[in-house]
Design an enzyme around this catalytic site. Sequence first.
Site, mmCIF file in Angstrom:
data_model
loop_
_atom_site.group_PDB
_atom_site.id
_atom_site.type_symbol
_atom_site.label_atom_id
_atom_site.label_comp_id
_atom_site.label_asym_id
_atom_site.label_seq_id
_atom_site.Cartn_x
_atom_site.Cartn_y
_atom_site.Cartn_z
ATOM 1 N N LYS A 1 188.645 82.604 47.640
ATOM 2 C CA LYS A 1 189.742 81.766 48.160
ATOM 3 C C LYS A 1 189.135 80.619 48.959
ATOM 4 C CE LYS A 1 193.971 82.209 51.006
ATOM 5 N NZ LYS A 1 194.805 83.155 51.784
ATOM 6 N N SER B 1 199.733 83.283 50.679
ATOM 7 C CA SER B 1 198.980 82.074 50.465
ATOM 8 C C SER B 1 197.819 82.219 49.477
ATOM 9 C CB SER B 1 198.432 81.549 51.788
ATOM 10 O OG SER B 1 197.544 82.459 52.334
ATOM 11 N N SER C 1 199.626 87.551 52.838
ATOM 12 C CA SER C 1 199.101 86.577 51.883
ATOM 13 C C SER C 1 198.184 87.112 50.805
ATOM 14 C CB SER C 1 198.380 85.456 52.650
ATOM 15 O OG SER C 1 199.334 84.655 53.311
#
Lengths: 488, 96
Positions: free
Chosen positions: A76, A151, A175
């Site tokens: 990420k 997210s 997330s």
Amino acid sequence: MLEHGVQELARLLATRQLSSVELTEYYLERIERLDERYNCFISLSGEEARAQAAAADARRAAGTVSPLCGIPLAHKDIYCTQGVRTSCASRMLDNFVPPYDATVVAACRQAGAVMLGKTNMDEFAMGSSNENSSYGAVRNPWDLTRVPGGSSGGSAAAVAARLTPLATGTDTGGSLRQPAALCGVTALKPTYGRVSRHGMIAFASSLDQGGPVARDAADAALLLEAMAGFDPRDSTSEDRPVPQYHAALEDSLAGVRIGLPQEYFNERLAPEAADAVHQAAREYERLGARLKEIQLPHTHLAVPVYYILAPAECSANLARYDGVRYGHRCDQPAGMQDLYMRTRSEAFGEEVKRRILVGTYVLSRGYYDAYYVQAQKVRRLIREDFRSAFADVDLILAPCAPGAAFPLGEKAADPISMYYQDEHTLGASLAGLPALAMPGGFADGLPLGVQLIAPDFAEGALLTAAHRFQQATSWHLQRPPETGGEAP
Amino acid sequence: MSISEEEVRAAAFLARLHIDEESVAAVTRTLGDVLAMVARVQEADLPKGTTPLTHPRDARQRLRADEVREEDQRSVLQQGAPQVREGFYLVPRTVE
């Protein structure tokens, strides 16, 4: 190739039926060909990946290697990666190339994993749909008109679309878990302190945790083993050994007590999402577990508490973005105040600014006690709820998201509706407890997730329970139609 | 509790964020909605003596010996800086 889990890939690598270079090229080619439709990646690191793959093949030829050696993964874009842009999906860090690796990145590198690139996300990890990215929204591989969740939407979608076997993500209020539920993959938020936050760009420091995204619990276990561990550079890192999670996956669930929290089944939960949890409960009974209803009485306050504490912490953490030492700087600042104001206003997106403003307000004189301190006290009650529940049960089984993936743009004008996407995940975040999301069904061709929550440092129990469920069911084996799977 | 436009401008200044005048009303409305929602924390029935939770397990800050462990990496750390000269970050005049 797309059917193979990480252990199978490791076996193919070990028996020289496949090289890491071939495996890496395979995934790089898929990303090149397919990612345009999903937008999972912000940056690709093809050259580094090829070099890492060659090094992994050489290491394997020279002796024993760890299970992740030569396995591709994606990070990420919140994890600092030395020499590779790390943007947090923000204009503020569009030009930021870290001079160091996050501890998680270094650990994966040490294990021999091959970094394909950096995945898209909601800006500074603030969002539940991956629509708040300055690099464009990510599209759900199951339906390109819908969100993947956020997210960690890029990581979840990349694993779902088989652009990478593994990915890392982070979870502050859900997330990792919510996008896993919406994309039909497995992800785990560890206990607060289990995974180092050094080099993980901070959103809310008392809540942020990094964790694995994978196709199933067995793969997630392998990645978590690499990610977890004490780090003296993270002052909240817990000094305790990392279990061999993969070794305990086959443990029996006979007699394991699983609680179903009544308060999570509220009027906002879609019937099909509730059904997925109840179906999972029946499966767990067949596996020998004992199910019972439990209460988590302060559940209704989780969203208000979180949306005071997380914005408060983010307003402090994002104060560092001032155009002075790194990141965006506005053109020709007229003075220091102009430098700060224009740099920050130009480079932060709307949701980030909104949360900074909320955070600043609740920390300000006259409001600090009524909002911030009050929220911290209620946070203690929420943690107490879980502590009481775990006196009677070993695990909690709960919904993960209020429903399946929603259309892109649907919640853009309604931030509070977006915040309530997190209402089933926030409790475990506030209590610092480990929690896992996994596929539990489908509705109209869209994945539905279910969530397991465990006591402190019981990640192994989560992974075992998820693995046993996945041995008995096949939700996690479904692939989006565009990857060659059939619509379920 | 609702928030006034004046309070929004004050919070924006504290946060060093600029809000266009034509956006202030809309930002105020949205923030008002969010604050009304989070104000529900005040409904909680707190048992006497409930203390704020700042760490999930009430952990204490780990301390270490006060010894230098890091090397000087200024040149590496300044590689991506907007403007540097002789090891200093350049900024607009700070003293008027």
